[in-house]
Design a protein around this motif. Sequence first.
Motif, mmCIF file in Angstrom:
data_model
loop_
_atom_site.group_PDB
_atom_site.id
_atom_site.type_symbol
_atom_site.label_atom_id
_atom_site.label_comp_id
_atom_site.label_asym_id
_atom_site.label_seq_id
_atom_site.Cartn_x
_atom_site.Cartn_y
_atom_site.Cartn_z
ATOM 1 N N TRP A 152 -5.583 5.761 7.233
ATOM 2 C CA TRP A 152 -5.912 6.361 5.947
ATOM 3 C C TRP A 152 -6.973 5.536 5.217
ATOM 4 C CZ3 TRP A 152 -5.184 2.861 2.160
ATOM 5 C CH2 TRP A 152 -4.211 1.879 2.359
ATOM 6 N N TRP A 191 2.411 2.088 -2.504
ATOM 7 C CA TRP A 191 1.953 2.458 -3.842
ATOM 8 C C TRP A 191 0.605 1.792 -4.084
ATOM 9 C CZ3 TRP A 191 4.855 4.950 -7.959
ATOM 10 C CH2 TRP A 191 6.086 5.471 -7.519
ATOM 11 N N ILE A 192 -0.299 2.498 -4.745
ATOM 12 C CA ILE A 192 -1.619 1.929 -5.039
ATOM 13 C C ILE A 192 -1.818 1.826 -6.549
ATOM 14 C CG2 ILE A 192 -2.781 2.615 -2.915
ATOM 15 C CD1 ILE A 192 -3.775 5.126 -4.389
ATOM 16 N N VAL A 221 -4.120 2.508 -9.141
ATOM 17 C CA VAL A 221 -5.272 3.399 -9.209
ATOM 18 C C VAL A 221 -6.393 2.809 -10.043
ATOM 19 C CG1 VAL A 221 -6.064 5.709 -9.816
ATOM 20 C CG2 VAL A 221 -3.765 5.388 -8.889
ATOM 21 N N HIS A 276 0.801 -1.221 0.000
ATOM 22 C CA HIS A 276 0.000 0.000 0.000
ATOM 23 C C HIS A 276 0.841 1.281 0.000
ATOM 24 C CE1 HIS A 276 -3.282 -2.653 0.429
ATOM 25 N NE2 HIS A 276 -3.235 -2.806 1.731
ATOM 26 N N LEU A 331 1.103 6.325 -2.522
ATOM 27 C CA LEU A 331 0.176 6.744 -1.478
ATOM 28 C C LEU A 331 0.901 7.201 -0.216
ATOM 29 C CD1 LEU A 331 -2.717 6.991 -0.399
ATOM 30 C CD2 LEU A 331 -2.564 4.592 0.303
ATOM 31 N N LEU A 360 -8.871 11.098 -0.651
ATOM 32 C CA LEU A 360 -7.993 10.683 0.443
ATOM 33 C C LEU A 360 -8.538 11.186 1.769
ATOM 34 C CD1 LEU A 360 -5.322 9.607 1.705
ATOM 35 C CD2 LEU A 360 -4.338 11.862 1.205
ATOM 36 N N VAL A 419 -8.622 5.494 0.973
ATOM 37 C CA VAL A 419 -8.634 6.076 -0.369
ATOM 38 C C VAL A 419 -9.724 5.436 -1.212
ATOM 39 C CG1 VAL A 419 -6.237 6.846 -0.498
ATOM 40 C CG2 VAL A 419 -6.803 4.478 -1.062
ATOM 41 N N VAL A 430 0.128 10.775 1.602
ATOM 42 C CA VAL A 430 -0.337 10.908 2.982
ATOM 43 C C VAL A 430 0.613 11.790 3.778
ATOM 44 C CG1 VAL A 430 -0.687 9.643 5.146
ATOM 45 C CG2 VAL A 430 -1.628 8.744 3.011
ATOM 46 N N LEU A 468 -9.267 10.968 -7.103
ATOM 47 C CA LEU A 468 -8.879 10.208 -5.916
ATOM 48 C C LEU A 468 -9.343 10.952 -4.672
ATOM 49 C CD1 LEU A 468 -7.104 7.742 -4.862
ATOM 50 C CD2 LEU A 468 -5.329 9.473 -4.465
ATOM 51 N N TYR A 524 0.433 4.869 -8.007
ATOM 52 C CA TYR A 524 0.729 6.176 -7.425
ATOM 53 C C TYR A 524 1.236 5.988 -5.990
ATOM 54 C CZ TYR A 524 0.581 11.119 -6.547
ATOM 55 O OH TYR A 524 0.954 12.395 -6.268
#
Length: 210
Positions: free
Chosen positions: A56, A14-15, A17, A12, A149, A92, A58, A153, A90, A147
Amino acid sequence: MRVPSPHAAEPHDWIDVDALTRRGDGLSGVFALARLPRVLADAPDLPEQAQETVRWRVQAEWRDPPPAVAAAVRALAGGRRAAVPRHLWLHLQAEGRVPLVCQRCLEPYWQPVTVDRWFRFVANEAAAESEDESCEEDLLVLDGPRYPLLELVEEELLLAAPLVPLHEVCPHPIPLAAGDVLGAGGEAAAAEPRRNPFEALAALKAGGRS
């Protein structure tokens, strides 16, 4: 505008998208505060800091562009019916505590911080620069399927933290130049009531006549 940096190793950070858009319930998790070096740069060392986490969540979705944008695309096509690309957004949400130093009493404390923001993705930095001044939303550059994350954050926590950190109520009285103290309630209080100077002058005159 934010640009991805090299891949991180943990889940997590990187996610994906595109995969996130297919999840109806979004994605949630926690990051250890210790993994956010920019948040901890020059921060005071507080108890339980090593165990502190940031929660968090998303969610990603495709949206039709605003009518004005769609009209502009058709105008560029000479009035012909043209396919207007949809925009990827997105959402957040994040919450946690960051260690700061109160600028009133100069003592360290935990500052609660929350983030709740929407971002629109663009394909490259050139697109971000051309649209940045004319659009109200925040833009993110997505030049691949994933992307960062963790970086997002961390960046948003820094932006959400107060520019001038202050306790809501300082825990100890604060000495002032005039000899008063600023108490825990934030109000100056003298050790005993001050006498009215005119009362003191009247007392001196009365004593001189006796």
